[in-house]
Design a protein around this motif. Structure first.
Motif, PDB file in Angstrom:
ATOM      1  N   VAL A 280      -8.759   3.028  21.305  1.00 15.45           N
ATOM      2  CA  VAL A 280      -9.010   4.299  20.760  1.00 15.45           C
ATOM      3  C   VAL A 280     -10.334   4.161  19.992  1.00 15.45           C
ATOM      4  O   VAL A 280     -10.626   3.050  19.273  1.00 15.45           O
ATOM      5  N   HIS A 281     -10.981   4.936  20.102  1.00 17.24           N
ATOM      6  CA  HIS A 281     -12.281   5.374  19.295  1.00 17.24           C
ATOM      7  C   HIS A 281     -12.338   5.316  18.084  1.00 17.24           C
ATOM      8  O   HIS A 281     -11.335   5.945  17.377  1.00 17.24           O
ATOM      9  N   GLY A 282     -13.006   4.597  17.120  1.00 19.95           N
ATOM     10  CA  GLY A 282     -13.159   4.612  15.955  1.00 19.95           C
ATOM     11  C   GLY A 282     -14.398   3.693  15.408  1.00 19.95           C
ATOM     12  O   GLY A 282     -15.157   3.676  16.113  1.00 19.95           O
ATOM     13  N   TYR A 283     -14.615   3.558  14.030  1.00 19.80           N
ATOM     14  CA  TYR A 283     -15.686   2.800  13.927  1.00 19.80           C
ATOM     15  C   TYR A 283     -15.476   1.577  13.177  1.00 19.80           C
ATOM     16  O   TYR A 283     -15.772   1.125  11.998  1.00 19.80           O
ATOM     17  N   ASP A 284     -14.690   0.728  14.060  1.00 19.26           N
ATOM     18  CA  ASP A 284     -14.256  -0.717  13.313  1.00 19.26           C
ATOM     19  C   ASP A 284     -14.861  -1.621  14.100  1.00 19.26           C
ATOM     20  O   ASP A 284     -16.078  -1.341  14.725  1.00 19.26           O
ATOM     21  N   VAL A 285     -14.698  -2.967  14.029  1.00 23.24           N
ATOM     22  CA  VAL A 285     -15.435  -4.018  14.456  1.00 23.24           C
ATOM     23  C   VAL A 285     -15.647  -4.070  16.012  1.00 23.24           C
ATOM     24  O   VAL A 285     -16.468  -4.637  16.614  1.00 23.24           O
ATOM     25  N   ALA A 286     -14.533  -3.303  16.441  1.00 21.12           N
ATOM     26  CA  ALA A 286     -14.482  -3.071  18.077  1.00 21.12           C
ATOM     27  C   ALA A 286     -15.181  -2.110  18.537  1.00 21.12           C
ATOM     28  O   ALA A 286     -14.860  -1.696  19.890  1.00 21.12           O
ATOM     29  N   ALA A 287     -16.042  -1.230  17.871  1.00 19.08           N
ATOM     30  CA  ALA A 287     -16.200   0.095  18.350  1.00 19.08           C
ATOM     31  C   ALA A 287     -17.393   0.091  19.578  1.00 19.08           C
ATOM     32  O   ALA A 287     -17.282   0.601  20.219  1.00 19.08           O
ATOM     33  N   LEU A 288     -18.316  -1.229  19.440  1.00 15.95           N
ATOM     34  CA  LEU A 288     -19.160  -1.347  20.750  1.00 15.95           C
ATOM     35  C   LEU A 288     -18.297  -1.394  21.884  1.00 15.95           C
ATOM     36  O   LEU A 288     -18.567  -0.763  23.272  1.00 15.95           O
ATOM     37  N   ASP A 289     -17.113  -2.325  21.924  1.00 16.65           N
ATOM     38  CA  ASP A 289     -16.427  -2.582  23.316  1.00 16.65           C
ATOM     39  C   ASP A 289     -15.785  -1.254  23.533  1.00 16.65           C
ATOM     40  O   ASP A 289     -16.000  -0.935  24.929  1.00 16.65           O
ATOM     41  N   THR A 290     -15.682  -0.301  22.777  1.00 20.50           N
ATOM     42  CA  THR A 290     -14.942   1.053  23.097  1.00 20.50           C
ATOM     43  C   THR A 290     -16.262   1.907  23.633  1.00 20.50           C
ATOM     44  O   THR A 290     -15.740   2.711  24.826  1.00 20.50           O
ATOM     45  N   ALA A 291     -17.191   1.729  23.014  1.00 18.77           N
ATOM     46  CA  ALA A 291     -18.431   2.495  23.523  1.00 18.77           C
ATOM     47  C   ALA A 291     -18.789   2.309  24.788  1.00 18.77           C
ATOM     48  O   ALA A 291     -19.451   3.253  25.723  1.00 18.77           O
ATOM     49  N   LEU A 292     -18.934   1.061  24.911  1.00 24.49           N
ATOM     50  CA  LEU A 292     -19.390   0.548  26.487  1.00 24.49           C
ATOM     51  C   LEU A 292     -18.399   0.795  27.475  1.00 24.49           C
ATOM     52  O   LEU A 292     -18.644   1.165  28.663  1.00 24.49           O
ATOM     53  N   MET A 293     -17.158   0.752  27.192  1.00 21.08           N
ATOM     54  CA  MET A 293     -16.069   0.963  28.206  1.00 21.08           C
ATOM     55  C   MET A 293     -16.026   2.615  28.503  1.00 21.08           C
ATOM     56  O   MET A 293     -15.983   2.913  29.426  1.00 21.08           O
ATOM     57  N   ASP A 294     -16.549   3.103  27.447  1.00 20.59           N
ATOM     58  CA  ASP A 294     -16.666   4.744  27.792  1.00 20.59           C
ATOM     59  C   ASP A 294     -17.944   4.960  28.630  1.00 20.59           C
ATOM     60  O   ASP A 294     -17.785   5.959  29.255  1.00 20.59           O
ATOM     61  N   MET A 295     -18.704   4.174  28.493  1.00 24.27           N
ATOM     62  CA  MET A 295     -19.947   4.408  29.407  1.00 24.27           C
ATOM     63  C   MET A 295     -19.588   4.092  30.853  1.00 24.27           C
ATOM     64  O   MET A 295     -19.975   4.884  31.734  1.00 24.27           O
ATOM     65  N   ALA A 296     -18.853   3.013  31.188  1.00 23.08           N
ATOM     66  CA  ALA A 296     -18.324   2.979  32.424  1.00 23.08           C
ATOM     67  C   ALA A 296     -17.257   4.023  32.955  1.00 23.08           C
ATOM     68  O   ALA A 296     -17.481   4.417  34.075  1.00 23.08           O
ATOM     69  N   MET A 297     -16.466   4.860  32.046  1.00 27.16           N
ATOM     70  CA  MET A 297     -16.070   5.989  32.491  1.00 27.16           C
ATOM     71  C   MET A 297     -17.015   7.189  32.628  1.00 27.16           C
ATOM     72  O   MET A 297     -16.698   7.817  33.750  1.00 27.16           O
ATOM     73  N   LEU A 298     -18.072   7.221  32.056  1.00 25.87           N
ATOM     74  CA  LEU A 298     -19.114   8.268  32.169  1.00 25.87           C
ATOM     75  C   LEU A 298     -19.617   8.199  33.453  1.00 25.87           C
ATOM     76  O   LEU A 298     -19.667   9.269  34.248  1.00 25.87           O
ATOM     77  N   PHE A 299     -19.964   7.175  34.054  1.00 25.47           N
ATOM     78  CA  PHE A 299     -20.734   7.055  35.243  1.00 25.47           C
ATOM     79  C   PHE A 299     -19.787   6.836  36.270  1.00 25.47           C
ATOM     80  O   PHE A 299     -20.257   7.085  37.813  1.00 25.47           O
ATOM     81  N   SER A 300     -18.451   6.484  36.500  1.00 23.10           N
ATOM     82  CA  SER A 300     -17.596   5.982  37.470  1.00 23.10           C
ATOM     83  C   SER A 300     -16.533   6.807  37.801  1.00 23.10           C
ATOM     84  O   SER A 300     -16.091   6.941  38.837  1.00 23.10           O
ATOM     85  N   ASN A 301     -15.918   7.305  36.833  1.00 17.23           N
ATOM     86  CA  ASN A 301     -14.739   8.226  36.770  1.00 17.23           C
ATOM     87  C   ASN A 301     -14.841   9.697  35.771  1.00 17.23           C
ATOM     88  O   ASN A 301     -15.903   9.796  35.241  1.00 17.23           O
ATOM     89  N   THR A 302     -14.000  10.333  35.923  1.00 23.40           N
ATOM     90  CA  THR A 302     -13.846  11.430  35.169  1.00 23.40           C
ATOM     91  C   THR A 302     -13.374  11.546  33.672  1.00 23.40           C
ATOM     92  O   THR A 302     -13.253  12.551  33.016  1.00 23.40           O
ATOM     93  N   GLY A 303     -12.948  10.453  33.433  1.00 27.35           N
ATOM     94  CA  GLY A 303     -12.121  10.286  32.079  1.00 27.35           C
ATOM     95  C   GLY A 303     -13.055   9.751  30.988  1.00 27.35           C
ATOM     96  O   GLY A 303     -14.500   9.768  31.148  1.00 27.35           O
ATOM     97  N   LYS A 304     -12.377   9.300  29.926  1.00 28.39           N
ATOM     98  CA  LYS A 304     -13.551   8.798  28.657  1.00 28.39           C
ATOM     99  C   LYS A 304     -12.386   8.071  27.718  1.00 28.39           C
ATOM    100  O   LYS A 304     -11.157   8.062  27.837  1.00 28.39           O
ATOM    101  N   GLU A 305     -13.036   7.252  26.794  1.00 30.20           N
ATOM    102  CA  GLU A 305     -12.012   6.742  25.652  1.00 30.20           C
ATOM    103  C   GLU A 305     -12.092   7.737  24.649  1.00 30.20           C
ATOM    104  O   GLU A 305     -13.006   8.528  24.321  1.00 30.20           O
ATOM    105  N   ARG A 306     -10.977   7.856  23.978  1.00 25.34           N
ATOM    106  CA  ARG A 306     -10.556   8.916  23.050  1.00 25.34           C
ATOM    107  C   ARG A 306     -10.131   8.448  21.726  1.00 25.34           C
ATOM    108  O   ARG A 306      -9.801   7.336  21.789  1.00 25.34           O
TER     109      ARG A 306
END
Length: 343
Positions: A280-306
C-alpha cells in the motif's frame, strides 16, 4: 539554484546507484551458481566451485570478487578461499526467508528486457512487455516453462513471510472452502489450510501453473484438501466462502481489477469474505520498496501499486465493501472486504 555543501559526494552516490544495475545481475549470477549452497559448510576456492558448477573458473573468480565488495562474501587471501556471510545465506534455497528464486526471476529476461525500455514506457504511457518480449509477461511465462517455474518459486520466496502474518489475521469462522485466486503454487491457501484443518481449498490459476500447486499440496501432505483449478480469473471464479488475492491486483489496470473483483463478487457464497494482500503506497519507512515495485509494474504490466483510497474505489466499483485494513510487515497490508449488501 545553489546547493549547500552537506559533505556528501553526490556524484559518487548517483554513480553507484546507476551501477547497482550490474550489482543486481551479479546477485542473480551468485544465485544461479548456487554459491550460498556451496559455501554453507565450508570455504572453497573459485576453482573448486567452478568444477562443481562446470563453469569458467576465471569468470567465476571475478563474480565472487564482486560478491566480496558487496558484503555477500568474505575472502581469505592466504588460502584463496571464499567464505559465506549471513547476507549470502539469503540466497540459499533452504533459508527460511530465501530470496534465491526472486533474485533469479526479478531481474531475469521477463522483467529485465522490458525494464530497458522504461523511457519508452514513460513516453507512450504503456508497458513495454510486448515490444521487449513479443507478448505479455504472463504469456511469456506460458511459453517458457523453466522461467515460469522460477517465477512461481520467486513469488513464494517473496510472499511467505507476509503470508504467515496475513493468515494469522484471517478469521475463518463459518467458512469451509477457500480459493486462492491467481495464487501461483498456492502458498497462501496452503498456509491457511494448515492452520485450520476444518477448511478445504483450491488455487485458481493458469493451466501451466497447476503442476506446482499439485507438488505443493503433496509436499505439505494436504492433497486431499487442496486442489488446483486451471482457468482464467478474468472470465469466471468458482464459488467459495473465503477468497484470497495476493500480489494480483497490482499487476492489472483499474478496469481489469474491477472485472476480476466483480467476478469474485458474483461467485461469493452468502457471508463470503475476500482478503487482499498488497503493498500500500504511503510515506513510511518502506515507501522506497513500494515505489520500486511500482516501477516494475510501469514497464512490465498494466498495473500499479495503490494507496488505500484507490483500493477502496476498486472494491466499491465491483460491488464490494472494505471492512478492515490491517498493516503487515513493511508496506504490506491485508484488506478484508465483503459483498456490498446495498448493490
Amino acid at each position: 539554484m545553489v546547493y549547500e555543501d552537506d559533505g556528501i559526494d553526490h556524484r559518487q552516490h548517483v554513480y553507484r546507484l546507476i551501477m547497482a544495475a550490474w550489482g543486481s545481475q551479479a546477485i542473480r549470477a551468485l544465485a544461479d551458481c548456487s554459491i550460498a549452497e556451496h559455501l554453507k559448510t565450508e570455504a572453497l576456492t573459485a576453482q573448486q566451485i567452478a568444477e562443481r558448477e562446470r563453469v569458467d573458473a576465471s569468470m567465476l573468480y571475478r563474480l565472487l570478487r564482486v560478491g566480496v565488495s558487496m558484503g555477500l562474501l568474505n575472502h581469505d587471501t592466504d588460502s584463496g578461499t571464499f567464505l559465506s556471510t549471513a547476507m549470502l545465506q539469503m540466497l540459499h534455497e533452504d533459508a527460511p526467508d530465501s530470496l534465491k528464486h526472486y533474485a533469479k526471476a526479478a531481474i531475469g529476461p521477463a522483467f529485465w528486457l522490458p525494464a530497458v525500455r522504461t523511457p519508452q514506457a514513460i513516453a507512450t504511457g504503456r508497458n513495454q512487455a510486448v515490444e521487449a518480449l513479443g507478448t505479455s509477461v504472463f504469456d511469456y511465462f506460458g511459453q517458457h516453462p523453466e522461467e515460469a517455474r522460477v517465477f512461481t518459486a520467486a513469488m513464494t520466496d517473496l510472499s511467505t513471510p507476509v503470508i504467515r502474518e496475513a493468515v494469522s489475521a484471517i478469521d475463518v469462522e463459518n467458512a469451509s472452502y477457500a480459493i486462492d485466486v491467481g495464487g501461483a503454487d498456492g502458498t497462501f491457501v496452503s498456509e491457511l489450510l494448515e492452520r485450520h484443518p476444518e477448511l478445504t481449498g483450491a488455487v485458481l490459476d493458469l493451466p501451466h501453473v497447476i503442476p506446482s500447486v499439485v507438488d505443493n499440496a503433496k509436499r505439505r501432505g494436504i492433497s486431499h484438501r487442496m486442489a488446483g483449478i486451471g482457468g482464467d480469473f478474468l472470465e469466471s471464479v468458482p464459488s467459495a466462502d473465503i477468497y484470497l488475492l495476493k500480489f494480483v491486483l497490482h499487476d492489472w489496470d483499474d478496469r481489469t481489477c474491477i472485472t476480476l473483483l466483480g467476478n469474485i463478487r458474483r461467485a461469493m457464497n452468502p457471508s463470503a469474505r475476500l482478503f487482499i494482500v498488497e503493498m500500500v503506497h504511503g510515506y513510511d519507512v518502506a515507501a522506497l520498496d513500494t515505489a520500486l515495485m511500482d516501477m516494475a509494474m510501469l514497464f512490465s504490466n498494466t498495473g500499479k501499486e495503490r494507496d488505500v483510497s484507490e483500493f477502496e474505489s476498486l472494491l466499491s466499483e465491483a460491488g464490494l465493501c472494505p471492512v478492515t485494513v490491517r498493516p503487515l510487515r513493511g508496506s504490506y497490508h491485508v484488506i478484508e472486504a465483503t459483498a456490498d449488501q446495498g448493490d
